[in-house]
Design an enzyme around this catalytic site. Structure first.
Site, PDB file in Angstrom:
ATOM      1  N   ARG A 121       0.839  -1.200   0.000  1.00 18.09           N
ATOM      2  CA  ARG A 121       0.000   0.000   0.000  1.00 18.09           C
ATOM      3  C   ARG A 121       0.868   1.241   0.000  1.00 18.09           C
ATOM      4  NH1 ARG A 121      -2.540   0.338   4.852  1.00 18.09           N
ATOM      5  NH2 ARG A 121      -3.803   2.034   4.067  1.00 18.09           N
ATOM      6  N   LYS A 186       3.081  -7.389  11.866  1.00 20.23           N
ATOM      7  CA  LYS A 186       2.344  -7.614  10.619  1.00 20.23           C
ATOM      8  C   LYS A 186       2.584  -9.023  10.076  1.00 20.23           C
ATOM      9  CE  LYS A 186       1.358  -5.325   6.306  1.00 20.23           C
ATOM     10  NZ  LYS A 186       1.129  -4.005   5.747  1.00 20.23           N
ATOM     11  N   ARG A 321      -0.652   5.160  19.626  1.00 18.72           N
ATOM     12  CA  ARG A 321       0.255   5.958  20.446  1.00 18.72           C
ATOM     13  C   ARG A 321       0.668   5.162  21.668  1.00 18.72           C
ATOM     14  NH1 ARG A 321      -1.584  11.614  21.862  1.00 18.72           N
ATOM     15  NH2 ARG A 321       0.654  11.970  21.845  1.00 18.72           N
TER      16      ARG A 321
HETATM   17  C1  BTN Z   1       0.429  -3.905   2.244  1.00 17.98           C
HETATM   18  O1  BTN Z   1       1.196  -2.963   2.025  1.00 17.98           O
HETATM   19  O2  BTN Z   1       0.154  -4.222   3.416  1.00 17.98           O
HETATM   20  C2  BTN Z   1      -0.176  -4.680   1.125  1.00 17.98           C
HETATM   21  C3  BTN Z   1       0.715  -5.782   0.636  1.00 17.98           C
HETATM   22  C4  BTN Z   1       0.108  -6.611  -0.465  1.00 17.98           C
HETATM   23  C5  BTN Z   1       1.075  -7.627  -1.030  1.00 17.98           C
HETATM   24  C6  BTN Z   1       0.423  -8.532  -2.016  1.00 17.98           C
HETATM   25  S1  BTN Z   1       1.441  -9.920  -2.455  1.00 17.98           S
HETATM   26  C7  BTN Z   1       0.335 -10.346  -3.732  1.00 17.98           C
HETATM   27  C8  BTN Z   1      -0.077  -9.040  -4.390  1.00 17.98           C
HETATM   28  N1  BTN Z   1       0.896  -8.638  -5.371  1.00 17.98           N
HETATM   29  C9  BTN Z   1       1.500  -7.499  -5.059  1.00 17.98           C
HETATM   30  O3  BTN Z   1       2.372  -6.932  -5.739  1.00 17.98           O
HETATM   31  N2  BTN Z   1       1.033  -7.042  -3.882  1.00 17.98           N
HETATM   32  C10 BTN Z   1       0.018  -7.920  -3.347  1.00 17.98           C
END
Ligand code: BTN
Length: 323
Positions: A121, A186, A321
C-alpha cells in the site's frame, strides 16, 4: 536448466554434496554452485553446510494446482476457472490489472512463488522472496460502480483472518484499514486496486501477501515490525491448503459483499478491530489528528473521537500511540 529441478533435489532433512547434485543433474559442480547462488539471490532458503554440501533451511511445499483445487468445493473450482500459478511474476496484482481489459471473466486468480516487483500500500514495495510466503491476487468484477465498494478492503481482511483460522491460526486481528497482525506484528497485507467505470461496471484486484517464513534478512528489511506463520504457530499450515482456504473464504466474502456491502461485515470487523479503544494518531492530507479509535462506520471509514467529537476517515495512515 529450470532452477526448479535443482530445488526439487534439495531437502531440509539431508545435506546433498555439490558433486552428488552435479552427477544427478548431469552438470558440473561449478554450474551447481552458480545455480544455488542464483536461487539464493531470489531468496530461496538454501544453507551451505561446511564441506558437506547444501540443504534447505526449512521444508518447502511448492505451490501445486492440484493440491489447491483439492481444497476447493467443485462449485468453487468452477467459479474460479483456470488458476494462474506462476514461478515468478513482477506482481500478481499487476498481472491481473494488465489482463483485465482483455479477459472479461468475473473471477481471476494469479499466484506466484516469487515476485520481482511486489507492491504494498501507499507505493511501498512488498518483499517477495522465493518459496517462503504466499503471494496471491484475485480479480472480481462488480456491476454498480466503485462507490459501492467502500469497505471492501475491510471485508477482505475478515476473510483473510477466517482463512487463517480454518488452518488453525488464531489470535490474529486487523489494524484499520486492512493490516493483518499477530502479536502486534504484521503477518499479512492486503492491497486493493480498482479499475473500470466509476459509476458502472468495474473490477477490484485484491492482492494478498501472507508471511509464512521470513528469513532474518527479509524481516530486517521490512520497515515495520513483521512476523510469520512459522513464529505464530507451532506448525505453519501447508501453503496449498492455505491458498485454497483463502480462495474459498474470499469467494464467500465477495458474494456477501456484492449482495449487502460492508454493512454485512461490520460486526465481524468489530470483533477483529485491534485499534478500537486505543489512543491513535491519524495522518492524512489534512494533517494529524490524535484521538481514540471508535470503530468504523457503515462504509468502513475509521471513526476517531477527540474533544471536538467524532471524525471519520476513508483513507489515512494510522499509528497507535504509546501509553
Ligand atoms: C500492504 O502494504 O500491506 C499490502 C501488501 C500486499 C502484497 C500482495 S502480495 C500479492 C499481491 N501482489 C503485489 O504486488 N502485492 C500484493
Amino acid at each position: 536448466m529450470d532452477p526448479r529441478t535443482l530445488l526439487g533435489l534439495l531437502s531440509a532433512d539431508a545435506t546433498q554434496s555439490g558433486s552428488a547434485l552435479a552427477a544427478r543433474l548431469g552438470i558440473t559442480r561449478a554450474a551447481v554452485w552458480k545455480q544455488i547462488e542464483a536461487l539464493r539471490a531470489d531468496g530461496a532458503p538454501i544453507e551451505a553446510v561446511a564441506s558437506r554440501g547444501y540443504r534447505l533451511a526449512w521444508p518447502i511445499e511448492w505451490l501445486d494446482l492440484r493440491r489447491i483445487e483439492a481444497g476447493l468445493e467443485p462449485a468453487e473450482r468452477k467459479r474460479f476457472g483456470a488458476i494462474d500459478l506462476r514461478w515468478q511474476v513482477d506482481s500478481t496484482s499487476s498481472e491481473l490489472l494488465r489482463r483485465a481489459p482483455r479477459d472479461g471473466a468475473d473471477l481471476q486468480v494469479c499466484c506466484a512463488e516469487m515476485q520481482s516487483a511486489g507492491r504494498g500500500r501507499r507505493g511501498r514495495s512488498w518483499r517477495s522472496p522465493l518459496g517462503g510466503n504466499l503471494y496471491l491476487s484475485l480479480l472480481k468484477r462488480f456491476d454498480h460502480g466503485m462507490g459501492a465498494l467502500a469497505g471492501l478492503s475491510l471485508a477482505v481482511g475478515t476473510a483473510v483472518v477466517a482463512a487463517l483460522a480454518d488452518c488453525g491460526i488464531d489470535g490474529v486481528g486487523l489494524k484499520w484499514p486492512n493490516d493483518v497482525l499477530a502479536g502486534g506484528r504484521k503477518l499479512a497485507g492486503i492491497l486493493i486496486e480498482l479499475g473500470g467505470e466509476f459509476l458502472g461496471p468495474c473490477h477490484a484486484v485484491i492482492g494478498i501477501g501472507i508471511n509464512l517464513r521470513l528469513s532474518e534478512h527479509d524481516a530486517a528489511a521490512i520497515d515495520q515490525p513483521a512476523t510469520d506463520l512459522a513464529t505464530v504457530a507451532a506448525t505453519p499450515p501447508a501453503r496449498n491448503a492455505l491458498a485454497a482456504r483463502l480462495l474459498a473464504r474470499l469467494l464467500a466474502a465477495l458474494d456477501r459483499f456484492a449482495a449487502a456491502g460492508f454493512a454485512a461485515f461490520r460486526d465481524d470487523y468489530a470483533r477483529l478491530d485491534l485499534l478500537a479503544g486505543h489512543e491513535i494518531e491519524v495522518r492524512d492530507a489534512g494533517g494529524i489528528l490524535r484521538g481514540i479509535a471508535d470503530g468504523v462506520d457503515e462504509r468502513g471509514a475509521l471513526r476517531v473521537r477527540d474533544g471536538g467529537g467524532v471524525r471519520s476517515f476513508d483513507s489515512a495512515e494510522v499509528s497507535v500511540r504509546a501509553r
